[in-house]
Motif scaffolding. Structure first.
Motif, short mmCIF file in Angstrom:
data_model
loop_
_atom_site.label_atom_id
_atom_site.label_comp_id
_atom_site.label_asym_id
_atom_site.label_seq_id
_atom_site.Cartn_x
_atom_site.Cartn_y
_atom_site.Cartn_z
N LYS A 12 0.81 -1.22 0.00
CA LYS A 12 0.00 0.00 0.00
C LYS A 12 0.84 1.27 0.00
N LEU A 14 1.92 3.66 -2.12
CA LEU A 14 1.44 4.92 -2.71
C LEU A 14 0.26 5.49 -1.93
N HIS A 15 -0.64 4.63 -1.48
CA HIS A 15 -1.78 5.08 -0.68
C HIS A 15 -1.31 5.67 0.65
N MET A 17 1.61 6.97 1.29
CA MET A 17 2.30 8.24 1.02
C MET A 17 1.28 9.37 0.89
N ASP A 18 0.18 9.12 0.21
CA ASP A 18 -0.87 10.13 0.09
C ASP A 18 -1.48 10.46 1.45
N LEU A 19 -1.69 9.43 2.26
CA LEU A 19 -2.25 9.62 3.60
C LEU A 19 -1.36 10.53 4.46
N ASN A 21 0.87 12.66 3.42
CA ASN A 21 0.89 14.00 2.83
C ASN A 21 -0.34 14.80 3.23
N GLU A 22 -1.50 14.18 3.24
CA GLU A 22 -2.75 14.87 3.57
C GLU A 22 -2.89 15.14 5.06
N PRO A 41 5.85 13.48 6.35
CA PRO A 41 5.52 14.39 5.25
C PRO A 41 6.70 15.31 4.94
#
Length: 75
Positions: A12, A14-15, A17-19, A21-22, A41
């Motif tokens: 997981k 990429l998911h 990493m997005d989490l 970042n947000e 982040p």
């Protein structure tokens, strides 16, 4: 702070990493139950210290309004 197994992180990545970042929260990655890495982040360093806390410090006072105090000057 969230903890994730290395095998789950691999699946997981990429998911996650997005989490991060947000949300701005770090994730600890473990291998065999021991922490081996942190996913944090990316934050760009400010070019100057001027304005560093611009959005963090607030004043409820009117800093530009005149005050009703008389000051004495010694010459």
């Amino acid at each position: 702070m969230q903890t994730v197994k290395a095998s789950e992180f691999k699946a997981k990545c990429l998911h996650l990493m997005d989490l991060v970042n947000e949300s701005g929260e770090e994730i600890i990655i473990t291998k065999n139950g021991k922490p081996v890495s942190r996913l944090v982040p990316y934050r760009k360093s400010p070019a100057s210290l001027f304005g560093l806390h611009r959005e963090k410090i607030k004043s409820n006072d009117d800093l530009l309004a005149p005050i009703n105090e008389v000051w004495e000057v010694n010459e």
